[in-house]
Design an enzyme around this catalytic site. Sequence first.
Site, PDB file in Angstrom:
ATOM      1  NE  ARG A  46      -8.256 -78.620  38.228  1.00  0.00           N
ATOM      2  CZ  ARG A  46      -9.565 -78.663  37.960  1.00  0.00           C
ATOM      3  NH1 ARG A  46     -10.160 -77.784  37.155  1.00  0.00           N
ATOM      4  NH2 ARG A  46     -10.326 -79.609  38.480  1.00  0.00           N
ATOM      5  N   GLY A  47      -8.204 -81.412  35.561  1.00  0.00           N
ATOM      6  CA  GLY A  47      -9.483 -82.124  35.564  1.00  0.00           C
ATOM      7  C   GLY A  47      -9.333 -83.295  34.601  1.00  0.00           C
ATOM      8  NE  ARG A  89      -2.065 -83.612  37.509  1.00  0.00           N
ATOM      9  CZ  ARG A  89      -3.127 -83.099  38.142  1.00  0.00           C
ATOM     10  NH1 ARG A  89      -4.048 -82.458  37.466  1.00  0.00           N
ATOM     11  NH2 ARG A  89      -3.259 -83.234  39.452  1.00  0.00           N
ATOM     12  CG  ASP A 237      -8.658 -87.336  38.849  1.00  0.00           C
ATOM     13  OD1 ASP A 237      -9.276 -86.853  39.809  1.00  0.00           O
ATOM     14  OD2 ASP A 237      -8.095 -86.656  37.978  1.00  0.00           O
ATOM     15  CG  ASN A 247     -12.299 -86.633  43.059  1.00  0.00           C
ATOM     16  OD1 ASN A 247     -11.959 -86.258  41.928  1.00  0.00           O
ATOM     17  ND2 ASN A 247     -13.026 -85.865  43.844  1.00  0.00           N
ATOM     18  CE  LYS A 248      -7.014 -82.383  43.376  1.00  0.00           C
ATOM     19  NZ  LYS A 248      -5.580 -82.579  43.042  1.00  0.00           N
TER      20      LYS A 248
END
Length: 346
Positions: A46-47, A89, A237, A247-248
């Site tokens: 992830r990331g 994703r 992201d 982003n998150k």
Amino acid sequence: MLPKSISFNNEELVFLDQTKLPGETVYETQSSVEHVWDSIKRLKVRGAPAIGIAGAYGLYLSSKTLPRDSFVCFFEALKATAEYLDSSRPTAYNLKWALDRMLATAKQCQNHSIESIIEALRREAVAIHEEDRELCRAIGNNGLGLIQDGMGILTHCNAGSLAVSELGTALSPMYVAHEKGINFKVYASETRPLLQGARLTAWELQQAGIEVTVITDNMVAHMMDEGLIDMVIVGTDRVAANGDVANKIGTHGVAIISKHFNIPFYVACPASTIDLNTPSGNEIEIEERAPDEVSHFSGRSTTPAGVNIRNPAFDVTPHRLVSGLITEKGIYSNPYAEKMKEDYAR
Ligand code: MRU
């Protein structure tokens, strides 16, 4: 030694299973393109930059199994595999960026044998991985000047070594500052629902000997009010052409609170995250993940059965809340959209 999320040796693609951290350190050899898709989907890898690298290697490994009758046949199958990997994703631009780069490599070699196209794909995947190391180091060097002795720095989610090839994006300036002997404290917000801050950021900073304190996501304003936070650095992201950043989930809230307390809010990313084809954050697709990530904690239900649940994995922070973008080219101070577009037009 910082942990490596991805390694590729002797044709073997191995991911560190990040869902098991920090309790267990389990490395998993990827056996097929479906396996790679599943590892990305489940956040074993992830990331944003890491899933780009993972996708590139996945596409290369699957290219060895595709029909070789003609270039057209081979390329059609390669394209379908890239689309399949990309469907794992949607929010991080790096995945599409890496897969497009792999497809472009195959196209450039179309007059060569399929064998040599596959070899070019291997070289390209390795190059994407290698370049990411260099870009992350450059981000660290460029962000270094922001970190002063005695600072408290907040980060959200995990944009460290685990999320990239090495060092990280948001954490890279911190690793470089630590190498130079600068003392600072990091506050890692836990990042509900999957706890990337508590499980991953805290784990890798601790391994590196950097002082880190975990807080829950709802403690950010309180910590800022106590004067413990001097600066925020997060990853992203996808950066849209107008400078908005995805982003998150929770990042937007941190940016709003930072503005209230007049605390600089920086976003760090490499070129592979900058998507000039997406005009603004409004057009960024936000991944919605399974409700049970919210309704359950550690395998136990924490909500009444049948209640409505929402689980967007990312949010968009408007560019006006971002003090600056730390990239491999330097720090772009707000307003940065025009300069960023000029430098990253491809
Ligand atoms: O859902 P995740 O864990 O993949 O989300 C990761 C993030 O939001 C990171 O901050 C982002 O990808 C940048 S990683 C250098």
